[in-house]
Every structure is written in structure tokens, then in C-alpha cells.
Design a protein around this motif. Structure first.
Motif, PDB file in Angstrom:
ATOM      1  N   SER A  54       0.825  -1.221   0.000  1.00 40.42           N
ATOM      2  CA  SER A  54       0.000   0.000   0.000  1.00 40.42           C
ATOM      3  C   SER A  54       0.853   1.262   0.000  1.00 40.42           C
ATOM      4  CB  SER A  54      -0.933   0.013   1.213  1.00 40.42           C
ATOM      5  OG  SER A  54      -0.182   0.011   2.419  1.00 40.42           O
ATOM      6  N   SER A  55       2.156   1.124   0.319  1.00 40.91           N
ATOM      7  CA  SER A  55       3.025   2.307   0.381  1.00 40.91           C
ATOM      8  C   SER A  55       3.324   2.885  -0.997  1.00 40.91           C
ATOM      9  CB  SER A  55       4.335   1.953   1.092  1.00 40.91           C
ATOM     10  OG  SER A  55       5.019   0.934   0.378  1.00 40.91           O
ATOM     11  N   ILE A  56       2.928   2.201  -2.054  1.00 41.24           N
ATOM     12  CA  ILE A  56       3.095   2.752  -3.400  1.00 41.24           C
ATOM     13  C   ILE A  56       2.052   3.852  -3.667  1.00 41.24           C
ATOM     14  CG2 ILE A  56       2.898   2.163  -5.871  1.00 41.24           C
ATOM     15  CD1 ILE A  56       4.212  -0.500  -5.242  1.00 41.24           C
ATOM     16  N   TYR A  57       0.934   3.792  -2.966  1.00 41.95           N
ATOM     17  CA  TYR A  57      -0.136   4.752  -3.214  1.00 41.95           C
ATOM     18  C   TYR A  57       0.245   6.222  -2.989  1.00 41.95           C
ATOM     19  CZ  TYR A  57      -3.794   1.313  -4.123  1.00 41.95           C
ATOM     20  OH  TYR A  57      -4.560   0.325  -4.688  1.00 41.95           O
ATOM     21  N   PRO A  58       1.024   6.571  -1.953  1.00 43.84           N
ATOM     22  CA  PRO A  58       1.395   7.983  -1.812  1.00 43.84           C
ATOM     23  C   PRO A  58       2.106   8.545  -3.045  1.00 43.84           C
ATOM     24  CG  PRO A  58       1.926   6.802   0.186  1.00 43.84           C
ATOM     25  CD  PRO A  58       1.507   5.771  -0.811  1.00 43.84           C
ATOM     26  N   VAL A  59       2.878   7.693  -3.737  1.00 45.16           N
ATOM     27  CA  VAL A  59       3.563   8.125  -4.961  1.00 45.16           C
ATOM     28  C   VAL A  59       2.568   8.236  -6.110  1.00 45.16           C
ATOM     29  CG1 VAL A  59       5.344   7.533  -6.640  1.00 45.16           C
ATOM     30  CG2 VAL A  59       5.758   7.142  -4.203  1.00 45.16           C
ATOM     31  N   LEU A  60       1.691   7.231  -6.253  1.00 46.23           N
ATOM     32  CA  LEU A  60       0.691   7.260  -7.321  1.00 46.23           C
ATOM     33  C   LEU A  60      -0.329   8.374  -7.113  1.00 46.23           C
ATOM     34  CD1 LEU A  60      -0.007   3.422  -7.773  1.00 46.23           C
ATOM     35  CD2 LEU A  60       1.614   4.869  -9.009  1.00 46.23           C
ATOM     36  N   ASP A  61      -0.585   8.728  -5.855  1.00 42.77           N
ATOM     37  CA  ASP A  61      -1.522   9.814  -5.537  1.00 42.77           C
ATOM     38  C   ASP A  61      -0.846  11.182  -5.558  1.00 42.77           C
ATOM     39  OD1 ASP A  61      -3.501   7.932  -5.222  1.00 42.77           O
ATOM     40  OD2 ASP A  61      -3.407   7.897  -3.033  1.00 42.77           O
ATOM     41  N   ASN A  62       0.430  11.205  -5.993  1.00 41.67           N
ATOM     42  CA  ASN A  62       1.210  12.437  -6.137  1.00 41.67           C
ATOM     43  C   ASN A  62       1.443  13.163  -4.805  1.00 41.67           C
ATOM     44  OD1 ASN A  62       2.664  13.939  -8.073  1.00 41.67           O
ATOM     45  ND2 ASN A  62       1.139  15.576  -8.001  1.00 41.67           N
ATOM     46  N   LYS A  63       1.516  12.420  -3.721  1.00 43.46           N
ATOM     47  CA  LYS A  63       1.844  13.000  -2.419  1.00 43.46           C
ATOM     48  C   LYS A  63       3.312  12.788  -2.077  1.00 43.46           C
ATOM     49  CE  LYS A  63      -2.850  12.049  -0.799  1.00 43.46           C
ATOM     50  NZ  LYS A  63      -3.294  13.443  -0.968  1.00 43.46           N
ATOM     51  N   GLY A  64       3.853  11.675  -2.564  1.00 50.56           N
ATOM     52  CA  GLY A  64       5.249  11.368  -2.299  1.00 50.56           C
ATOM     53  C   GLY A  64       5.465  10.770  -0.921  1.00 50.56           C
ATOM     54  N   ILE A  65       6.670  10.262  -0.713  1.00 52.71           N
ATOM     55  CA  ILE A  65       7.069   9.687   0.572  1.00 52.71           C
ATOM     56  C   ILE A  65       8.230  10.525   1.097  1.00 52.71           C
ATOM     57  CG2 ILE A  65       7.853   7.623   1.775  1.00 52.71           C
ATOM     58  CD1 ILE A  65       6.802   5.989  -0.634  1.00 52.71           C
ATOM     59  N   TYR A  66       8.076  11.073   2.282  1.00 54.68           N
ATOM     60  CA  TYR A  66       9.090  11.968   2.845  1.00 54.68           C
ATOM     61  C   TYR A  66      10.158  11.170   3.595  1.00 54.68           C
ATOM     62  CZ  TYR A  66       6.298  16.039   1.648  1.00 54.68           C
ATOM     63  OH  TYR A  66       5.625  17.020   0.957  1.00 54.68           O
ATOM     64  N   PHE A  67      11.407  11.562   3.374  1.00 55.45           N
ATOM     65  CA  PHE A  67      12.541  10.845   3.954  1.00 55.45           C
ATOM     66  C   PHE A  67      13.049  11.565   5.196  1.00 55.45           C
ATOM     67  CE2 PHE A  67      17.335  10.071   3.616  1.00 55.45           C
ATOM     68  CZ  PHE A  67      17.272   8.961   4.437  1.00 55.45           C
ATOM     69  N   MET A  68      12.964  10.896   6.322  1.00 55.97           N
ATOM     70  CA  MET A  68      13.499  11.394   7.593  1.00 55.97           C
ATOM     71  C   MET A  68      14.917  10.835   7.721  1.00 55.97           C
ATOM     72  SD  MET A  68      11.687  10.950  11.296  1.00 55.97           S
ATOM     73  CE  MET A  68      12.492  11.495  12.812  1.00 55.97           C
ATOM     74  N   ASP A  69      15.906  11.656   7.451  1.00 58.08           N
ATOM     75  CA  ASP A  69      17.283  11.186   7.295  1.00 58.08           C
ATOM     76  C   ASP A  69      17.962  10.950   8.644  1.00 58.08           C
ATOM     77  OD1 ASP A  69      19.667  10.402   6.292  1.00 58.08           O
ATOM     78  OD2 ASP A  69      20.170  12.291   5.297  1.00 58.08           O
ATOM     79  N   GLU A  70      17.440   9.979   9.374  1.00 60.23           N
ATOM     80  CA  GLU A  70      18.060   9.502  10.602  1.00 60.23           C
ATOM     81  C   GLU A  70      17.481   8.134  10.937  1.00 60.23           C
ATOM     82  OE1 GLU A  70      16.748  11.333  14.437  1.00 60.23           O
ATOM     83  OE2 GLU A  70      15.955  12.885  13.094  1.00 60.23           O
ATOM     84  N   TYR A  71      18.134   7.438  11.836  1.00 63.18           N
ATOM     85  CA  TYR A  71      17.648   6.118  12.223  1.00 63.18           C
ATOM     86  C   TYR A  71      16.364   6.269  13.037  1.00 63.18           C
ATOM     87  CZ  TYR A  71      22.112   4.249  10.684  1.00 63.18           C
ATOM     88  OH  TYR A  71      23.201   3.897   9.925  1.00 63.18           O
ATOM     89  N   VAL A  72      15.371   5.464  12.697  1.00 60.01           N
ATOM     90  CA  VAL A  72      14.104   5.516  13.429  1.00 60.01           C
ATOM     91  C   VAL A  72      13.806   4.217  14.167  1.00 60.01           C
ATOM     92  CG1 VAL A  72      13.090   7.264  11.918  1.00 60.01           C
ATOM     93  CG2 VAL A  72      12.744   4.848  11.391  1.00 60.01           C
ATOM     94  N   ILE A  73      14.355   3.085  13.690  1.00 60.10           N
ATOM     95  CA  ILE A  73      14.094   1.809  14.364  1.00 60.10           C
ATOM     96  C   ILE A  73      15.326   0.908  14.349  1.00 60.10           C
ATOM     97  CG2 ILE A  73      11.622   1.799  13.787  1.00 60.10           C
ATOM     98  CD1 ILE A  73      12.402  -0.502  11.738  1.00 60.10           C
TER      99      ILE A  73
END
Length: 346
Positions: A209-228
Motif C-alpha cells: 500500500s506504500s506505493i499509493y502515496p507516490v501514485l496519488d502524487n503526495k510522495g514519501i518523505y525521507f526522515m534522514d536519521e535512524y528511526v528503528i
């Protein structure tokens, strides 16, 4: 397509962020690790939802005792009576979450630091993001031995650093340079909307389902640090056998067929669907009959992959800290021993 906007998320939610732990037949100690890394979070009000997908072993009593011992009250336990799959279990958990944003995790995966939920929520809010991801430290913990696995996903981060949605689409669909799903955080209502779009086609691969933000033209934002800290090799997603791989392949086929119906005029989606079929045929031994087609459809992917490995050597993983991880592992081990000894006494 716009149904999720009916709910005013910014004003109608009780907490800023929710952590949804989805599980099926979890390892108790791995579950305790995950919960310990969550309940120590600071600087933000949040709730936790543990969603079980019809496990035969019920650890809800142990989880209740653990939460009471840690004096953590903002949690809820929800359960499917039968195993319905990861997508439906995720929907169940998210529907019971009270935060504006959600971070979905599984037993064994840990928050990277005590302030990580605060950082995630702040990043999402600052960027008005519907979906974001960060870096992961992949680890394996077996027989009290900690191993760190050197792996980075995606390999190529430039489209996300510059928030170039068209390039994100090509990297995800054609080059298959996939993101680590365990690092995602979402706008709650939007993620629920995306999962419900795939629920009748996909059973286990909720990350599709994470492909949808790209197909919906919202994009996926990159938080440039370790999160997990991402447990690699022990869980269902990275430790399954051949039968599990067949189930995942079935999900992928159904998902791409769904996308082809939903985006009938999108040539890139059609091409990605053909590439997937060729890949699956190759894996199943039907390589020879598709040799010419494979070369035609996969030409720029093969070129890209060669570039990829050169870039991977240049962009090394940033330094990371293991102190928080080690503390969590020790605490979870002690708690697990305590629970097991109480069960043996009873």
C-alpha cells in the motif's frame, strides 16, 4: 478516493501519534522488547494498540501485567478471532488507534531512541506528510548474541532527499528499489484509506500500500536519521520458508492486477506488472521461454542495478548507537525470565 478527508484528523484525535503493534503467534521476549522501547518514549502523548491476528497462544494477560507494572495506561488490546492476514489485522489496529499519525510495528522491531515518536510526529507535521520513512539498524538476536546486519533499503536515496515524486515512482515500480516497510509512519486516516483499497486483493503484504502515496502524487518523505532497530531474519517477513514466499508472490500478482485496473492508462504500471510476471516466471523455472521479453522489459533495470552497486559503495550507512538497543534487550530478557518463572510456579 477522497473519503479519508471526511475525518478532521488534526482536531478530532486524542493523541498526536499511535503505535500499532501487529502480531501473530509472537515470541514473548520479542514482544516485550518492542513494548519496552515504546513505553519509555518521552516528550509526546501517545497510545499503543496491540492487534493480534487470531494467535492460538494468548499473551494478552502477560501484556496487561507488563503494562500495569510499567504504569502505562494508554493502550488497547484487539484481536481477530481467526487468522485474517496482515492487511486486515493492520486495519483492525489502526481503526482502534487514537492518534493523528500512526507508526505500525511488529514484535522484535524497536524504536531507535527515547524521543523517536516525538521526532517522527514533528517531522510529519512540519512537512505536512501523509507518509514518511527513515533509516533502520538491522539486527539479529539469538541465544543472547547480538549481530548487526549491514543492509540499507532503499539503496538509492536521492529521489527521496529531493522529494522527486516521478523518480520515486520509477525507482519503486521499475527498479524495485524498495523501502524498509518497518520504518514507515503515516497519517492515520490516509493509511487506513490505502489499506482498504487493497484489502480484497492482498492478504499479507500490507507494505504494498506504500506505493499509493507516490501514485496519488503526495510522495514519501525521507526522515534522514535512524528511526528503528529492525529485527532481520527471525520474524515472519524475513524468516519464512517456501510456502510463505508463494503466499507473498500471490499477493504481489493480485496487487499489480489491481493497480492495472485502477490506473488503466498508466504505462509505467503496466510495464512494472509485466516485469513482475517475468521475475516470478524466472523464479519458478520458466526462464527460457521469456528470455527475449525479459531482456526488452528489464533493460534499464539491469543497467540501473549495475549503477546501484557502485553507488552503494560510496554511500555508507551513517554511524549508529547500540546503547539503547542493549538496554532494551537486557530489560526484556529479565522480564521474560520473571514471567516464565511465575508461570512455572503457578
Amino acid at each position: 478516493m477522497k473519503e479519508y478527508f471526511k475525518e478532521n484528523e488534526s482536531q478530532g484525535r486524542k493523541f498526536k501519534v499511535s503505535v500499532v503493534v501487529i502480531q501473530y503467534e509472537p515470541d514473548l521476549e520479542a514482544m516485550l522488547r518492542t513494548l519496552e522501547s515504546i513505553v519509555v518514549q518521552e516528550g509526546i502523548d501517545f497510545d499503543v494498540v496491540i492487534a493480534d491476528d487470531g494467535s492460538k497462544t494468548d499473551y494478552f494477560p502477560e501484556i496487561k501485567n507488563y503494562m500495569e507494572k510499567r504504569n502505562f495506561k494508554n493502550y488497547s488490546l484487539v484481536k481477530n478471532e481467526t487468522n485474517r492476514g496482515t492487511v486486515e489485522n493492520s486495519i483492525l489496529g489502526i481503526e482502534n488507534a487514537k492518534g493523528r499519525y500512526v507508526h505500525v510495528t511488529s514484535p522484535g522491531d524497536l524504536m531507535y531512541s527515547k524521543d523517536m515518536l516525538f521526532k517522527i510526529a514533528s517531522f510529519m507535521e512540519l512537512n505536512h506528510a501523509h507518509c514518511s520513512f527513515g533509516r533502520a539498524v538491522s539486527y539479529n538476536y539469538c541465544e543472547e548474541k547480538l549481530n548487526i546486519i549491514d543492509r540499507q533499503r532503499p539503496v538509492f536515496l536521492q529521489p527521496y532527499r529531493k522529494h522527486q515524486i516521478r523518480r520515486m515512482k520509477r525507482h519503486l515500480l521499475i527498479y524495485r528499489d524498495l523501502l524498509c516497510g518497518a520504518t514507515y509512519s503515516w497519517d492515520r486516516a490516509y493509511y487506513l484509506h490505502c489499506l482498504k483499497r487493497i484489502r480484497h486483493a492482498v492478504k499479507y503484504c500490507e507494505d504494498l500500500s506504500s506505493i499509493y502515496p507516490v501514485l496519488d502524487n503526495k510522495g514519501i518523505y525521507f526522515m534522514d536519521e535512524y528511526v528503528i532497530y529492525y529485527e532481520y531474519g527471525n520474524g515472519v517477513s524475513t524468516g519464512g520458508g517456501d510456502a510463505w514466499i508463494l503466499e507473498l508472490n500471490k499477493d504481489e500478482k493480485a496487487f499489480w492486477n489491481l493497480l492495472c485496473q485502477e490506473y488503466k492508462r498508466d504505462l509505467l504500471i503496466k510495464r512494472a506488472n509485466k516485469l513482475l510476471k517475468l521475475d516470478l516466471d524466472k523464479d519458478s523455472g520458466r526462464k527460457k521461454e521469456n528470455k527475449i521479453k525479459s531482456k526488452i522489459y528489464g533493460l534499464d533495470r539491469s543497467i540501473y542495478n549495475k549503477i546501484h552497486f557502485k553507488l552503494l559503495k560510496r554511500e555508507t550507512m551513517p554511524a549508529f548507537d547500540l546503547e539503547f538497543l542493549k538496554k532494551i534487550l537486557e530489560r526484556a530478557k529479565r522480564e521474560s525470565i520473571c514471567i516464565n518463572s511465575n508461570q512455572n510456579t503457578d
